[in-house]
Scaffold this motif. Sequence first.
Motif, short mmCIF file in Angstrom:
data_model
loop_
_atom_site.label_atom_id
_atom_site.label_comp_id
_atom_site.label_asym_id
_atom_site.label_seq_id
_atom_site.Cartn_x
_atom_site.Cartn_y
_atom_site.Cartn_z
N VAL A 1 0.67 -1.28 0.14
CA VAL A 1 -0.30 0.23 -0.34
C VAL A 1 1.48 1.02 -0.27
CG1 VAL A 1 -1.33 1.01 1.38
CG2 VAL A 1 -1.78 -1.10 1.27
N ALA A 2 2.43 1.03 1.04
CA ALA A 2 2.55 1.91 1.24
C ALA A 2 3.33 2.80 -0.83
CB ALA A 2 3.94 2.72 1.79
N LEU A 3 4.41 1.19 -0.70
CA LEU A 3 4.22 1.73 -2.46
C LEU A 3 4.28 1.69 -3.33
CD1 LEU A 3 6.97 -1.66 -1.28
CD2 LEU A 3 8.43 0.99 -1.73
N ALA A 4 2.66 1.14 -3.06
CA ALA A 4 2.23 1.83 -4.37
C ALA A 4 0.93 3.37 -4.92
CB ALA A 4 1.21 0.48 -4.75
N THR A 5 1.17 4.04 -3.19
CA THR A 5 1.27 4.90 -3.43
C THR A 5 1.52 5.85 -3.26
OG1 THR A 5 -0.73 4.57 -1.31
CG2 THR A 5 0.13 6.00 -1.46
N VAL A 6 3.12 5.81 -3.52
CA VAL A 6 4.61 6.93 -3.68
C VAL A 6 4.73 6.13 -5.51
CG1 VAL A 6 7.02 6.85 -3.63
CG2 VAL A 6 5.13 6.83 -1.13
N LEU A 7 4.37 5.34 -6.27
CA LEU A 7 4.83 4.69 -7.18
C LEU A 7 4.44 4.91 -8.01
CD1 LEU A 7 7.06 1.39 -6.72
CD2 LEU A 7 8.09 4.06 -7.20
N ALA A 8 2.60 4.75 -7.85
CA ALA A 8 1.41 5.04 -8.61
C ALA A 8 1.90 6.18 -9.42
CB ALA A 8 0.28 4.77 -8.65
N PRO A 9 2.00 7.60 -8.38
CA PRO A 9 2.21 9.21 -9.64
C PRO A 9 3.06 9.07 -10.06
CG PRO A 9 1.97 8.82 -7.44
CD PRO A 9 1.79 7.33 -7.37
N LEU A 10 4.08 8.48 -9.93
CA LEU A 10 5.65 8.11 -11.07
C LEU A 10 5.66 7.86 -12.20
CD1 LEU A 10 7.80 8.47 -8.08
CD2 LEU A 10 6.81 10.41 -9.13
N ARG A 11 4.49 7.07 -11.89
CA ARG A 11 4.47 5.50 -13.50
C ARG A 11 4.65 6.97 -14.42
NH1 ARG A 11 -0.63 1.99 -11.85
NH2 ARG A 11 -1.22 3.99 -11.29
N GLU B 1 10.53 5.02 -16.03
CA GLU B 1 10.62 3.69 -17.55
C GLU B 1 10.65 2.77 -15.69
OE1 GLU B 1 12.81 1.03 -20.70
OE2 GLU B 1 13.05 3.49 -20.07
N LEU B 2 9.80 2.33 -15.06
CA LEU B 2 10.19 1.60 -14.28
C LEU B 2 10.62 0.10 -14.35
CD1 LEU B 2 7.46 2.13 -11.42
CD2 LEU B 2 9.90 3.18 -11.14
N GLN B 3 11.74 -0.03 -14.16
CA GLN B 3 12.64 -1.49 -14.47
C GLN B 3 13.19 -1.83 -13.50
OE1 GLN B 3 16.20 -0.49 -16.54
NE2 GLN B 3 15.36 0.59 -18.60
N ARG B 4 13.34 -2.03 -12.88
CA ARG B 4 13.39 -2.57 -10.99
C ARG B 4 13.52 -1.94 -9.85
NH1 ARG B 4 16.55 -7.18 -9.96
NH2 ARG B 4 17.65 -7.29 -7.50
N VAL B 5 12.99 -2.39 -9.16
CA VAL B 5 12.91 -1.74 -7.68
C VAL B 5 13.02 -3.01 -6.76
CG1 VAL B 5 10.90 -1.08 -5.91
CG2 VAL B 5 10.20 -0.93 -8.14
N THR B 6 13.89 -2.22 -5.81
CA THR B 6 15.04 -2.56 -4.74
C THR B 6 14.06 -1.99 -3.61
OG1 THR B 6 16.52 -3.73 -6.19
CG2 THR B 6 16.58 -2.91 -3.41
N ALA C 1 15.59 5.89 -17.94
CA ALA C 1 16.15 7.18 -18.05
C ALA C 1 16.44 8.05 -17.42
CB ALA C 1 15.47 7.55 -19.06
N ALA C 2 17.07 8.79 -17.42
CA ALA C 2 18.21 9.75 -16.29
C ALA C 2 16.89 10.39 -15.58
CB ALA C 2 18.39 10.53 -16.80
N VAL C 3 16.65 10.86 -14.17
CA VAL C 3 15.32 11.08 -14.02
C VAL C 3 15.05 12.56 -13.48
CG1 VAL C 3 14.59 10.85 -10.85
CG2 VAL C 3 15.39 8.71 -12.29
N ASP C 4 14.53 13.18 -13.85
CA ASP C 4 14.64 14.34 -13.22
C ASP C 4 13.76 14.30 -11.72
OD1 ASP C 4 13.96 17.22 -13.14
OD2 ASP C 4 12.16 16.81 -15.58
N LEU C 5 14.90 15.04 -11.01
CA LEU C 5 14.23 15.01 -10.03
C LEU C 5 13.21 15.91 -9.58
CD1 LEU C 5 17.01 14.28 -7.75
CD2 LEU C 5 15.64 12.89 -7.67
N PRO C 6 13.34 17.02 -10.35
CA PRO C 6 12.46 18.26 -9.44
C PRO C 6 11.88 17.82 -10.17
CG PRO C 6 14.37 19.30 -10.77
CD PRO C 6 14.34 17.79 -11.01
#
Length: 336
Positions: free
Chosen positions: A134-144, A148-153, A254-259
């Motif tokens: 629940v915590a991970l999905a709440t955070v990752l969903a708005p970033l999809r 380009e998600l390849q691996r989550v550790t 690809a390179a992550v756009d932190l802002p």
Amino acid sequence: MSQSFNIAVVGATGTLGETLVQLLEERDFPVGTLHLLASAESAGHSLPFKGKNLRVREVEGFDFTQVQLVFFAASEQVTSRFAPLAHKAGCSLIDLSGALPLEQAPRLVPEANAELLKSLSAPYQLTSPSPSVVALATVLAPLRGLLELQRVTVTACLAVSSQGREGVTELARQTAELLNVRPLEPRFFDRQIAFNLLPQAGVVDACGHGLLELRLARELKQVLALPTLSVAATCVLAPVFFGDSLSLSVQTGAAVDLPAIAAALESATSVEFVVLGDYPTAVGDAVGQDEVYVGRLRNGLDDLTELNLSIASDNVRKGASLNAVQIAELLIKHYL
């Protein structure tokens, strides 16, 4: 909403069940009659609900045709036994134990995959996934849309309440024993948990993977609709009563756009973004809250395609009981 629904909560006297009942009242869920169910040992207890004390009854022999929706907040064994009876009676059900297969009871996090409900039909069988998911999905969903998600550790430091009320009691007992300079004899856990970290949370399979870790990987892929996503998970039991802390590393294409990531997290539903220079903690920030706290946003040391961050979430409230109630709110608003 004028319509009301008769609800049953199985496992009402457990930590999840009690919190679930509190949330039904806090969020003014349209409950007609609330049936509180538990084992024979817990039957006869009572819980407060909307100014009344409701008596807990034994789940054995309960007539599920009396209700339209059932929350299963008990053990996997209880869910496996009684969920088929509820489904046969025409009840929709929401399971918090993870006992039902993904194909039978899809995992749902409203902030991430609410559209899944459109492909299902009543009576609904749904699962609120593990609090870490629940915590991970709440955070990752708005970033999809940005990554380009390849691996989550993920390394998930879990509160002892992830093991139920017995885990909380054991940590309290061990802490008291050590502070009073008395000999420590572990009981619920196989060794000392007070002032310690246990890098194995529960049972492991023949390959050494914890069942909680396997569940996390399977459920996260399903909730994010990324079946080929590579997931590496380590679950650690921490000497904390409530509140999980997760360290997340994401490998992207690809390179992550932190802002842009920061802006997406700041505007995301159910996310509290903590800016650089500060950081979130479970006990100081997340416990008792309805949001998932996120901070320490940064690239990898040597890889701009790597994103790292820290997450804190109330495992009992946000990660389990609230997510289940939010699923129910979606059902009654659009589908029941």
